[in-house]
Write a protein that holds these residues in place. Structure first.
Motif, short mmCIF file in Angstrom:
data_model
loop_
_atom_site.label_atom_id
_atom_site.label_comp_id
_atom_site.label_asym_id
_atom_site.label_seq_id
_atom_site.Cartn_x
_atom_site.Cartn_y
_atom_site.Cartn_z
N THR A 1 0.56 -1.54 -0.36
CA THR A 1 -0.51 -0.15 -0.09
C THR A 1 0.80 1.26 0.12
N ARG A 2 1.08 1.69 0.42
CA ARG A 2 1.26 3.31 0.82
C ARG A 2 2.36 3.51 -0.15
N GLN A 3 3.43 2.33 -0.36
CA GLN A 3 4.51 2.89 -0.45
C GLN A 3 4.03 2.67 -2.98
N GLN A 4 3.77 1.64 -2.94
CA GLN A 4 3.60 1.65 -4.72
C GLN A 4 2.83 2.60 -5.27
N THR A 5 1.36 2.89 -4.96
CA THR A 5 0.88 4.35 -6.05
C THR A 5 1.10 5.45 -5.78
N PRO A 6 2.33 5.94 -5.19
CA PRO A 6 3.10 7.29 -4.74
C PRO A 6 4.22 7.12 -5.59
N ALA A 7 4.92 5.69 -5.61
CA ALA A 7 5.21 5.85 -6.57
C ALA A 7 5.83 5.21 -8.38
N ILE A 8 3.98 5.44 -8.77
CA ILE A 8 3.86 5.33 -10.25
C ILE A 8 4.98 6.70 -10.73
N HIS A 9 4.02 7.75 -9.61
CA HIS A 9 4.22 9.38 -10.58
C HIS A 9 5.74 9.69 -10.01
N GLN A 10 7.16 8.63 -9.10
CA GLN A 10 8.23 8.74 -8.82
C GLN A 10 8.98 8.85 -10.53
N THR A 11 7.74 7.62 -10.79
CA THR A 11 8.74 7.43 -12.40
C THR A 11 8.03 7.72 -13.72
N SER A 12 9.73 7.89 -14.79
CA SER A 12 10.38 8.95 -16.08
C SER A 12 8.55 8.83 -16.90
N ASP A 13 8.08 10.22 -17.30
CA ASP A 13 7.04 9.89 -18.14
C ASP A 13 7.14 8.84 -19.22
N THR A 14 7.25 7.94 -19.42
CA THR A 14 7.19 6.79 -20.22
C THR A 14 5.87 6.75 -21.05
N ASN A 15 6.05 6.30 -22.03
CA ASN A 15 4.55 5.71 -22.72
C ASN A 15 3.85 4.64 -21.75
N ASP A 16 5.16 3.49 -20.84
CA ASP A 16 4.06 2.79 -20.61
C ASP A 16 3.95 3.01 -19.66
N MET A 17 4.90 4.94 -18.54
CA MET A 17 4.17 4.44 -17.16
C MET A 17 2.30 5.26 -17.75
N LYS A 18 2.73 5.92 -18.55
CA LYS A 18 0.95 6.59 -18.70
C LYS A 18 0.27 5.72 -18.79
N LEU A 19 0.23 4.62 -19.68
CA LEU A 19 -0.80 3.23 -19.58
C LEU A 19 -0.65 2.52 -18.17
N ILE A 20 0.36 2.45 -17.58
CA ILE A 20 -0.37 2.01 -16.37
C ILE A 20 -0.91 2.59 -15.49
N LEU A 21 -0.63 4.23 -15.21
CA LEU A 21 -0.98 5.33 -14.58
C LEU A 21 -2.66 5.18 -15.10
N TYR A 22 -2.55 5.23 -16.73
CA TYR A 22 -4.56 5.26 -16.59
C TYR A 22 -4.77 3.74 -16.34
N GLY A 23 -4.44 2.36 -16.17
CA GLY A 23 -4.68 1.52 -15.78
C GLY A 23 -5.20 1.51 -14.38
N LYS A 24 -4.69 2.53 -13.81
CA LYS A 24 -4.78 2.53 -12.07
C LYS A 24 -6.36 3.33 -11.84
N ASP A 25 -6.30 4.19 -12.87
CA ASP A 25 -7.50 5.14 -12.60
C ASP A 25 -9.15 4.57 -12.96
N LEU A 26 -8.45 3.79 -14.17
CA LEU A 26 -9.59 2.94 -14.82
C LEU A 26 -10.40 1.90 -13.20
N ILE A 27 -9.45 1.29 -12.65
CA ILE A 27 -9.39 0.80 -11.40
C ILE A 27 -9.57 1.63 -10.30
#
Length: 304
Positions: A22-48
């Protein structure tokens, strides 16, 4: 009070500490470089987290679900320990599931959730939304060895009672502990925008249908014991085991949408003990298979 469906988390070695999910994983997404893969992961989290915003009855992308969010059943976007956590999804799929009598992929499992827990239609298996949700689940489960389920990815399997679960007792418990969030009539509390729920409905037209995992009272009881009402956790539960069973019996005695399950459990001997629809490979009634007592059924199944 609400929901999730997870398997036992009592796996062997290589377990992660629950708090790392929990507390560590979700914020870690935003600390990763803004790649296309990360954009897809962020969209997946938002969909969930905000399924209805995109895919609900008034969704901005398509209208294929009932207004609930995946997060209603997979708490904290699938990262809360013992809250239908996604950390073991990528490591354990594809896998054989007796309900469909087939080896299922993550895509198939997500599709099932849309058709059952969200009482809707499955997303396009090759569409951006499906790819995003799979990418997010892969990210949540990163570092988990193949075939392993880390600590926190499971849900307590409560011991069977010596009696049947009691919907009447559950009704009183519901009004005392659950109605303030989920409504006196289980209708939930809807957001002012009318597009999603602050607290989801537990029965009625906008809730999960009778093909969902939560319609098995052992699943519902184990989930609420760990997570409900507000403030409860696996380490500090509020409900007793008996209260959890009775609440589950009450909620799943209420009306909800029906799903055709004619193609489920083609091998009836593999039906779970508390699967509430016959036929069965034993002589116990549908009522006993739904509410118990389950120990006599388990005893016969063990002998066979």
């Amino acid at each position: 009070m609400f929901p999730a469906v997870i398997s036992s988390g009592k796996s062997g070695g290589n377990q992660l500490k629950a708090h790392t999910l929990t507390r560590q994983q979700t914020p870690a997404i935003h600390q990763t470089s803004d790649t296309n893969d990360m954009k897809l992961i962020l969209y997946g989290k938002d969909l969930i987290a905000n399924t209805s915003k995109y895919l609900g009855p008034k969704g901005s992308v398509m209208h294929i679900s009932n207004g609930m969010n995946c997060q209603n059943c997979h708490l904290d976007a699938g990262t809360r320990p013992m809250g239908n956590n996604y950390s073991a999804v990528y490591s354990t799929y594809p896998k054989y599931r007796a309900r469909s009598a087939s080896k299922e992929t993550i895509v198939k499992r997500i599709s099932d959730c849309f058709e059952r827990s969200l009482n809707g239609k499955k997303p396009d298996s090759s569409g951006r939304e499906m790819k995003a949700m799979v990418a997010y689940m892969k990210w949540v489960g990163r570092g988990v060895p193949k075939g392993r389920a880390p600590k926190g990815a499971g849900m307590t399997k409560l011991a069977y009672l010596d009696r049947a679960a009691n919907p009447n007792t559950g009704s009183m418990l519901y009004q005392e502990k659950c109605a303030v969030c989920h409504g006196v009539k289980g209708q939930g509390i809807i957001n002012p925008d009318g597009k999603s729920f602050i607290y989801p409905p537990l029965w009625g037209a906008s809730s999960y249908n009778d093909g969902a995992g939560l319609y098995r009272i052992s699943t519902f009881a184990g989930f609420v014991k760990d997570n409900m009402p507000f403030g409860a956790s696996h380490e500090n539960p509020i409900l007793t085991d008996e209260q959890a069973w009775d609440l589950a019996a009450f909620v799943n005695a209420q009306p909800r949408p029906h799903k055709d399950q004619a193609m489920d459990w083609m091998n009836i001997s593999q039906k779970p003990i508390d699967f509430p629809f016959g036929p069965y490979a034993d002589e116990f009634s549908e009522k006993q298979h739904k509410y118990g007592p389950f120990k006599p059924i388990a005893a016969v199944k063990t002998i066979k």
